[in-house]
Design an enzyme around this catalytic site. Structure first.
Site, PDB file in Angstrom:
ATOM      1  N   ASN A  12       0.870  -1.180   0.000  1.00  0.00           N
ATOM      2  CA  ASN A  12       0.000   0.000   0.000  1.00  0.00           C
ATOM      3  C   ASN A  12       0.901   1.222   0.000  1.00  0.00           C
ATOM      4  O   ASN A  12       1.508   1.537   1.016  1.00  0.00           O
ATOM      5  CB  ASN A  12      -0.898  -0.029   1.257  1.00  0.00           C
ATOM      6  CG  ASN A  12      -1.664   1.261   1.452  1.00  0.00           C
ATOM      7  OD1 ASN A  12      -1.788   2.066   0.525  1.00  0.00           O
ATOM      8  ND2 ASN A  12      -2.183   1.470   2.654  1.00  0.00           N
ATOM      9  N   HIS A  99      -9.345   1.140   5.084  1.00  0.00           N
ATOM     10  CA  HIS A  99      -8.053   1.325   5.761  1.00  0.00           C
ATOM     11  C   HIS A  99      -8.260   2.282   6.934  1.00  0.00           C
ATOM     12  O   HIS A  99      -9.069   3.217   6.841  1.00  0.00           O
ATOM     13  CB  HIS A  99      -7.030   1.880   4.777  1.00  0.00           C
ATOM     14  CG  HIS A  99      -5.630   1.867   5.327  1.00  0.00           C
ATOM     15  ND1 HIS A  99      -5.190   2.806   6.229  1.00  0.00           N
ATOM     16  CD2 HIS A  99      -4.593   1.014   5.122  1.00  0.00           C
ATOM     17  CE1 HIS A  99      -3.932   2.529   6.551  1.00  0.00           C
ATOM     18  NE2 HIS A  99      -3.546   1.447   5.895  1.00  0.00           N
ATOM     19  N   GLU A 101      -6.662   4.695   7.927  1.00  0.00           N
ATOM     20  CA  GLU A 101      -6.456   6.120   7.598  1.00  0.00           C
ATOM     21  C   GLU A 101      -7.690   6.693   6.907  1.00  0.00           C
ATOM     22  O   GLU A 101      -7.988   7.887   7.038  1.00  0.00           O
ATOM     23  CB  GLU A 101      -5.179   6.268   6.750  1.00  0.00           C
ATOM     24  CG  GLU A 101      -3.934   6.054   7.620  1.00  0.00           C
ATOM     25  CD  GLU A 101      -2.720   5.513   6.904  1.00  0.00           C
ATOM     26  OE1 GLU A 101      -2.674   5.550   5.664  1.00  0.00           O
ATOM     27  OE2 GLU A 101      -1.817   5.021   7.602  1.00  0.00           O
ATOM     28  N   GLU A 169      -5.224  -4.969  10.786  1.00  0.00           N
ATOM     29  CA  GLU A 169      -4.200  -3.946  10.955  1.00  0.00           C
ATOM     30  C   GLU A 169      -4.449  -3.190  12.260  1.00  0.00           C
ATOM     31  O   GLU A 169      -5.266  -2.250  12.294  1.00  0.00           O
ATOM     32  CB  GLU A 169      -4.245  -2.956   9.784  1.00  0.00           C
ATOM     33  CG  GLU A 169      -3.997  -3.595   8.439  1.00  0.00           C
ATOM     34  CD  GLU A 169      -3.379  -2.607   7.460  1.00  0.00           C
ATOM     35  OE1 GLU A 169      -2.275  -2.878   6.994  1.00  0.00           O
ATOM     36  OE2 GLU A 169      -3.988  -1.552   7.208  1.00  0.00           O
ATOM     37  N   SER A 214       3.598  -2.286  10.341  1.00  0.00           N
ATOM     38  CA  SER A 214       5.051  -2.321  10.558  1.00  0.00           C
ATOM     39  C   SER A 214       5.694  -3.664  10.194  1.00  0.00           C
ATOM     40  O   SER A 214       6.620  -4.108  10.865  1.00  0.00           O
ATOM     41  CB  SER A 214       5.384  -1.934  11.999  1.00  0.00           C
ATOM     42  OG  SER A 214       5.002  -0.589  12.227  1.00  0.00           O
TER      43      SER A 214
HETATM   44  C1  PEP Z   1      -0.650   0.076   6.067  1.00  0.00           C
HETATM   45  O1  PEP Z   1      -0.764   1.267   5.861  1.00  0.00           O
HETATM   46  O2  PEP Z   1      -1.506  -0.695   5.632  1.00  0.00           O
HETATM   47  C2  PEP Z   1       0.495  -0.384   6.836  1.00  0.00           C
HETATM   48  C3  PEP Z   1       0.463  -1.587   7.310  1.00  0.00           C
HETATM   49  O3  PEP Z   1       1.540   0.499   7.014  1.00  0.00           O
HETATM   50  P1  PEP Z   1       3.005   0.170   7.607  1.00  0.00           P
HETATM   51  O4  PEP Z   1       3.456  -1.127   6.997  1.00  0.00           O
HETATM   52  O5  PEP Z   1       3.853   1.317   7.179  1.00  0.00           O
HETATM   53  O6  PEP Z   1       2.862   0.046   9.075  1.00  0.00           O
END
Ligand code: PEP
Length: 255
Positions: A12, A99, A101, A169, A214
């Site tokens: 992503n 997501h 965000e 997530e 992460s």
């Molecule tokens: C994401 O935005 O779906 C995500 C998992 O970000 P990151 O891997 O940077 O934590």
């Protein structure tokens, strides 16, 4: 991993990347060798502005492209939004919906996410529905309750086309460098699997469950080996081919 389910390593890119970044996709294609292709599928969800070019760049590679959001309607007066038909027209085979965000920055509720998920599946897209608890919810001990509510509210009852994928997530793990322990991930994914089997029967046993938050080359093998973890949704580490391939390569180590 889930027996009989091929893992998916999905990137992503969020609001990152211009046409100057397309070389990373070329490098991903070059590094995604046959041995790895047999172990896992690969997808990169780029900004909408890059979707057509990214799809063209990867047209002869076994790596799919997708979008990071969609509108639930097919067309109309929705300035700035894109429909699932537009995603498909630009060569996208997948869409991320819900997501954290989007849920936070755009106040998207489970009901909104559900309509987007229905639109993605109706278009025949792989539709990745994201769920996950905030830090406060985790501290309050309500992680599984949140997952239950979000699964119930964000997933359609049935779908004829496309593929439904669920990404767990934890909001506090996204972009922070923090990850849950493998035991915590196993508990969350085992719980989600149970919910999906209760609701969808045999079909629910085969829905790909991604972990996101992460994921890095250094922790991918441990996280991807967890039962009911069928791949990763990767933000920051999907921007560079070396890191993204480093995560996917974990599957060469997992028996
Ligand atoms: C994401 O935005 O779906 C995500 C998992 O970000 P990151 O891997 O940077 O934590």
């Amino acid at each position: 991993m889930t027996p009989g389910v091929k893992p998916l390593v999905a990137g992503n890119w969020k609001m990152n990347g211009t046409s100057a970044s397309l070389g990373e996709l070329t490098a991903m294609a070059a590094g995604f060798g046959v041995a790895l292709q047999e172990k896992a599928d690969m997808l990169v969800c780029v900004p909408a502005t890059l979707l057509f070019q990214a799809s063209q760049t990867l047209s002869s590679a076994p790596i799919s492209t997708g979008a990071q959001d969609c509108h639930a309607a097919a067309n109309g007066a929705h300035t700035g939004d894109i429909s699932t038909g537009m995603i498909a027209d630009a060569g996208g085979l997948a869409v991320i919906v819900g997501h954290s965000e989007r849920r936070t920055d755009h106040a998207e509720t489970d009901a909104v996410v559900l309509e987007k998920a229905k639109a993605g599946l109706a278009e025949g897209l792989m539709t990745i529905v994201c769920i996950g608890e905030t830090e406060a919810e985790r501290k309050a001990g309500s992680t599984l309750d949140i997952l239950k509510t979000q699964l119930a509210g964000s997933l359609p009852d049935s779908w004829e086309k496309g593929e439904l994928v669920v990404a767990y997530e934890p909001v506090w793990a996204i972009g922070t460098g923090l990850t849950p322990t493998a035991e915590d991930v196993a508990e969350a994914h085992g719980f989600m699997r149970g919910q999906l089997v209760d609701r969808f029967g045999e079909k629910g046993g085969k829905i790909r469950l991604l972990y996101g938050g992460s994921v890095k080359p250094a922790n991918a093998a441990e996280l991807m080996a967890v039962e009911n973890v069928d791949g990763a949704l990767v933000g920051g580490a999907s921007l560079k081919a070396e890191d993204f391939l480093g995560i996917a390569n974990a599957y060469l180590e997992i028996a």
